[in-house]
Write an enzyme that holds these catalytic residues in place. Structure first.
Site, short mmCIF file in Angstrom:
data_model
loop_
_atom_site.label_atom_id
_atom_site.label_comp_id
_atom_site.label_asym_id
_atom_site.label_seq_id
_atom_site.Cartn_x
_atom_site.Cartn_y
_atom_site.Cartn_z
CE1 TYR A 253 9.97 -2.80 0.54
CE2 TYR A 253 10.55 -3.28 2.81
CZ TYR A 253 10.53 -2.41 1.74
OH TYR A 253 11.06 -1.16 1.87
CG ASP B 151 3.89 -7.05 4.45
OD1 ASP B 151 2.96 -6.27 4.16
OD2 ASP B 151 5.10 -6.76 4.29
NE ARG C 236 10.33 6.31 24.58
CZ ARG C 236 10.41 5.93 25.88
NH1 ARG C 236 9.78 4.85 26.29
NH2 ARG C 236 11.11 6.62 26.73
CE LYS D 170 5.79 1.27 0.89
NZ LYS D 170 6.21 -0.09 1.17
C1 LIG Z 1 7.19 -0.76 1.88
C2 LIG Z 1 6.94 -2.12 2.38
C3 LIG Z 1 7.38 -2.51 3.65
C4 LIG Z 1 8.22 -1.62 4.55
O1 LIG Z 1 7.53 -0.52 4.99
P1 LIG Z 1 8.19 0.92 5.28
O2 LIG Z 1 7.03 1.76 5.64
O3 LIG Z 1 8.90 1.34 4.04
O4 LIG Z 1 9.17 0.74 6.41
C5 LIG Z 1 7.05 -3.80 4.08
N1 LIG Z 1 6.34 -4.64 3.29
C6 LIG Z 1 5.92 -4.30 2.07
C7 LIG Z 1 5.12 -5.26 1.26
C8 LIG Z 1 6.19 -3.03 1.57
O5 LIG Z 1 5.78 -2.70 0.34
#
Ligand SMILES: *Cc1c(COP(=O)(O)O)cnc(C)c1O
Length: 379
Positions: free
Chosen positions: A98, A170, A46, A195
């Protein structure tokens, strides 16, 4: 060093035991100690795992940061940032972001006494009236999901610095190939590695990148104390994904441009949201802080009924109807009922996210096939 070279070699060192060129998947929970406390720097998985550490070096390098930390999902990475705060602290967050981030802030952390203000950040100065002595963090996303609004990272970072507030960006939509927020003064970069970094729709993961030593130590403490760490196999998949990020992003950008122009030329389409159009309100800022415009876009139809949107959403053959984005295959999505359903309808409409809005994640197939698919679906 060119971006391609960097993506391929980031974080990678031949395995010291065998010379294996690919980072091994260290599928272990613990490490044998020679005598109590005498070990090779690895105690328990961990806290430490070599596969994860290789990925953490890689994400730091490709974001021009000093330290990377990876988490079991994008929202787990976001969760760790908010855990830097305490009750009474205030956060200024982008109004258009998001849906899962909004849900985490409003449904989970608000009840612990953290106060969130949601502000349209297309004009950085709009943040100022919300700043007070309790403001600790500004959270933004650019381009935004799903309306492709652009925030001037440098302008927001200047405001944040002047008031000693952390700025977290982000960067999921742009990916490190197109945009590096630390270079514009952000303190923390967050990614849903699910992504573009992973890129193949086969893993859930998140990461944070920082330059500050104390911030890294605090986030590492949260990572190991709260335990939202990814397994080594998932880390391997994202390490592998990053090696082709530059070529994938080049094609996402090329296809995105062609699809955006096609949609705009279709007389059944009302509006196309893509920050590469010269008349997009955020174009100049996007040009300044991004190296390309990517494959994410959304659009509305002149016939603004949900039924017509549903028909398009159910008729594509190459674009798959699914949440998520950033994979090699093209996806089509209905934010109001899918990715953004957790945002109350009034909030959504206030930000321009209408019931009939359709979002595309343009993949790296042949652009002419993608355009033909949309043409038959729009009818
Ligand atoms: C998908 C997404 C998230 C969240 O990420 P996960 O891997 O699904 O937990 C946060 N911000 C954006 C812009 C996203 O597209």
């Amino acid at each position: 060093m060119g971006l391609g070279t960097k993506m391929i070699h980031a974080g990678a060192e031949p395995d010291p035991c065998t010379g294996a060129i690919m980072t091994p998947i260290y599928q272990t929970s613990t490490y044998v100690q020679e005598s109590p406390g005498k070990h090779k720097g690895y105690e328990y998985a961990r806290s430490q795992n070599p596969t994860r550490f290789a990925l953490e070096r890689a994400v730091a390098e490709i974001e021009n940061g000093k330290y990377g930390l990876v988490f079991s999902s994008g929202v787990a990475a976001t969760d760790a940032v908010i855990k830097l705060l305490k009750p009474g602290d205030e956060v200024i967050a982008a109004a258009d972001m998001y849906g899962g981030t909004y849900r985490l802030f409003s449904k989970v952390f608000q009840k612990f006494g953290i106060i969130f203000h949601y502000v349209n950040m297309q004009d950085a100065a709009a943040i100022k009236p919300f700043i007070n002595k309790n403001t600790r963090l500004i959270w933004t996303e650019t381009p935004t999901n799903p309306l492709m609004n652009v925030t001037d990272i440098e302008a927001v970072a200047n405001i944040a610095k002047a008031h000693n507030i952390l700025l977290c960006v982000d960067n999921t939509f742009a990916s490190p190939y197109l945009q590096n927020p630390l270079d514009f003064g952000a303190d923390i970069v967050m990614h849903s590695a699910t992504k573009y970094l992973g890129g193949h729709s086969d893993v859930i993961q998140g990461c944070l990148i920082v330059n500050d030593d104390k911030l890294r130590d605090d986030l590492y403490f949260i990572q190991k104390s709260c335990g939202a760490v990814p397994g080594p196999q998932d880390c391997f998949l994202v390490l592998r994904g990053i090696k082709t990020l530059h070529v994938r992003m080049q094609r996402h950008c090329e296809n995105g441009e062609q699809v955006a122009h096609y949609l705009r030329s279709n007389d059944k389409v009302q509006h196309v949201y893509w920050c590469g159009f010269e008349d997009h309100p955020g174009y100049a800022v996007a040009k300044k802080q991004m190296r390309g415009f990517g494959g994410m876009m959304s659009f509305t139809l002149k016939d603004d009924s949900i039924a017509t949107a549903n028909k398009v959403l159910s008729s594509t053959k190459i674009f798959s109807l699914a949440e998520s984005l950033g994979g090699v295959e093209s996806l089509i999505n209905h934010p109001a009922s899918m990715t953004h359903a957790s945002i109350p309808r009034e909030e959504r409409l206030k930000n321009g996210l209408t019931d009939s809005l359709i979002r595309l994640s343009v993949g790296i197939e042949d652009a002419k096939d993608l355009i033909a698919d949309l043409a038959q679906a729009i009818g």
